[in-house]
Scaffold this motif. Sequence first.
Motif, PDB file in Angstrom:
ATOM      1  N   ALA A  61      -8.793   0.498 -22.023  1.00 29.64           N
ATOM      2  CA  ALA A  61      -9.617   1.104 -20.983  1.00 29.64           C
ATOM      3  C   ALA A  61     -10.606   0.103 -20.423  1.00 29.64           C
ATOM      4  O   ALA A  61     -10.967  -0.887 -21.072  1.00 29.64           O
ATOM      5  N   THR A  62     -11.054   0.389 -19.208  1.00 31.97           N
ATOM      6  CA  THR A  62     -12.138  -0.335 -18.568  1.00 31.97           C
ATOM      7  C   THR A  62     -13.251   0.661 -18.269  1.00 31.97           C
ATOM      8  O   THR A  62     -12.997   1.713 -17.684  1.00 31.97           O
ATOM      9  N   LEU A  63     -14.466   0.351 -18.700  1.00 32.09           N
ATOM     10  CA  LEU A  63     -15.633   1.166 -18.392  1.00 32.09           C
ATOM     11  C   LEU A  63     -16.547   0.364 -17.489  1.00 32.09           C
ATOM     12  O   LEU A  63     -16.922  -0.773 -17.816  1.00 32.09           O
ATOM     13  N   LEU A 111     -15.869  -3.526 -21.167  1.00 36.62           N
ATOM     14  CA  LEU A 111     -17.119  -2.908 -20.731  1.00 36.62           C
ATOM     15  C   LEU A 111     -17.770  -3.798 -19.682  1.00 36.62           C
ATOM     16  O   LEU A 111     -17.977  -4.994 -19.918  1.00 36.62           O
ATOM     17  N   HIS A 112     -18.116  -3.198 -18.553  1.00 38.25           N
ATOM     18  CA  HIS A 112     -18.687  -3.982 -17.459  1.00 38.25           C
ATOM     19  C   HIS A 112     -19.873  -3.221 -16.859  1.00 38.25           C
ATOM     20  O   HIS A 112     -19.752  -2.041 -16.505  1.00 38.25           O
ATOM     21  N   GLU A 113     -21.024  -3.879 -16.782  1.00 37.69           N
ATOM     22  CA  GLU A 113     -22.225  -3.293 -16.166  1.00 37.69           C
ATOM     23  C   GLU A 113     -22.547  -1.919 -16.757  1.00 37.69           C
ATOM     24  O   GLU A 113     -22.892  -0.981 -16.028  1.00 37.69           O
ATOM     25  N   ASN A 163      -9.640  -5.201 -29.858  1.00 37.98           N
ATOM     26  CA  ASN A 163     -10.092  -6.303 -29.012  1.00 37.98           C
ATOM     27  C   ASN A 163     -11.074  -5.786 -27.967  1.00 37.98           C
ATOM     28  O   ASN A 163     -10.824  -4.770 -27.309  1.00 37.98           O
ATOM     29  N   LEU A 164     -12.173  -6.519 -27.800  1.00 42.25           N
ATOM     30  CA  LEU A 164     -13.264  -6.044 -26.953  1.00 42.25           C
ATOM     31  C   LEU A 164     -13.743  -7.156 -26.024  1.00 42.25           C
ATOM     32  O   LEU A 164     -13.883  -8.303 -26.431  1.00 42.25           O
ATOM     33  N   LEU A 165     -14.007  -6.780 -24.772  1.00 44.71           N
ATOM     34  CA  LEU A 165     -14.613  -7.683 -23.794  1.00 44.71           C
ATOM     35  C   LEU A 165     -15.832  -6.975 -23.209  1.00 44.71           C
ATOM     36  O   LEU A 165     -15.709  -5.884 -22.659  1.00 44.71           O
ATOM     37  N   VAL A 166     -16.998  -7.605 -23.345  1.00 38.82           N
ATOM     38  CA  VAL A 166     -18.251  -7.029 -22.860  1.00 38.82           C
ATOM     39  C   VAL A 166     -18.853  -7.988 -21.840  1.00 38.82           C
ATOM     40  O   VAL A 166     -19.117  -9.158 -22.163  1.00 38.82           O
ATOM     41  N   GLU A 167     -19.107  -7.524 -20.624  1.00 39.74           N
ATOM     42  CA  GLU A 167     -19.650  -8.374 -19.571  1.00 39.74           C
ATOM     43  C   GLU A 167     -20.771  -7.650 -18.823  1.00 39.74           C
ATOM     44  O   GLU A 167     -20.616  -6.498 -18.413  1.00 39.74           O
TER      45      GLU A 167
END
Length: 309
Positions: free
Chosen positions: A180-182, A206-208, A226-230
Amino acid sequence: MYATSLNPHVAESFSTLGLSPTSSLSEIKSAFRRRAKLVHPDISRVEGSKQHFQQLNHAYSTVMEWLEQEAASWELSATFLTVAKAHRGSFQSIGEAVRAAAANATILIKPGVYREGIILDKALHLIGDGPPGTIQISSAFHPPVSILAPEVCLEGLSIHGKSNRKRGAQFALVVDNGSATLRKCHIHAEKLSGIVLHGPHSRLHLHESEISHCGQAGIYSYDQANLLVEDCTIRDNGAPGLQLEEFSSATVRRTLIASRQAEAICLKDSSNCLLENSDLVAPAERFYTLSGNSLLSRKGMNTLVPLEK
């Protein structure tokens, strides 16, 4: 086949074929072939058969064109849906819209408090149509949002995990082998972690967004997730802002992780995290903890700010 109203010309065409609008596509084709054999000018010697055949062809073409239009209309309605508590003609619950939606549909959610637990088991886009904080999904009986499918997108939503005496407490958002993209979301859980991410196929971007005031970790990821936080803020949670276990991995970019009660980042069981151009705020000497062959890498300009006692 479809339940919409008919104009007189379409109704007359169905009558010419000896059918009703509820007939299936196979019944329509079968009826046309059967009647066409009876009046075909190369076969029938009945006077006026050519005219009857032309009328039959016209009726069949009219019915098939109507069916195509109805199918296109239905497909459009299933791929763009609106949820609004106070509006007639819209879905009044998000769960109802999710069940009716086709895969890859967009669901537009109007302002309101939606007290329900939503299970996303197909690719969908849920978009809040209102100012920040005006669209809230909350539940004390189930996680407000559970993601089980790939390619889910959530935007502009406040997701709150509640608690009560009978059912205990709930996470705000659970990703169970989904992706997912949040974007521009606010996550809060009264007593548990805000986001729980687990499974080797789980991916979350996760974005903004903001994850704050959770009873436990802001984000808890385990079992190879796996996680991407920006460009996010993770603050004021009861446990580490980011906790990774069991071979999980994360990349954190341009993000503030602030913790008053625990370390900002906790890595266990061969997990790894790349911290890039981000800020950690935590009690002195408790910015992060590593155990079990875990690794924290840094890239760019990262700032560590100790809290005064």
